[in-house]
Scaffold this motif. Structure first.
Motif: not given
Length: 122
Positions: A54, A57, A89-91
């Motif tokens: 991950n 992210c 995190v980025e999403a």
């Protein structure tokens, strides 16, 4: 003709807080050292693999945190909560951020009970 710069919409950021009930941590810490080490030996590589998978992210790997000190208008005192670590995190959505943590070793190997996902508003 003047071209307008394209607007770039930033990807939303989320605070992911690892939680663990204090009694679960106490129970884990009461295990014999060899059993604690066995859990660590199984869980740490899985955690590292999760982070590698991950990595695109993860904006801030954060870290695990210790005992809490609370400051209020009445002063400074020891406090207890379930927070034991965090990362950023980025999403695209909160659901997408949450899906990153399904099957996370924090609660599948270690005695953690969940990961709380919260959007940054500013």
């Amino acid at each position: 003709m003047t071209m307008k710069p394209m607007e770039v919409t930033p990807v939303p950021r989320f605070l992911a807080v690892y939680t663990m009930k204090p009694e679960a941590l106490a129970s884990f810490r009461s295990l014999p050292k060899a059993e604690q080490d066995a859990v660590d030996a199984a869980g740490i590589p899985q955690w590292s693999a999760w982070e590698e998978h991950n990595a695109a992210c993860i904006l801030d790997r954060g870290g695990m945190v210790g005992k809490t000190t609370r400051v209020t208008k009445d002063g400074v005192q020891k406090a207890e909560n379930q927070f034991c670590g965090y990362l950023v995190v980025e999403a695209e959505t909160a659901d997408a951020a949450a899906r990153l943590f399904r099957d996370h070793p924090h609660f599948n190997v270690f005695p953690g009970d969940g990961v709380d996902i919260m959007p940054f508003l500013t």
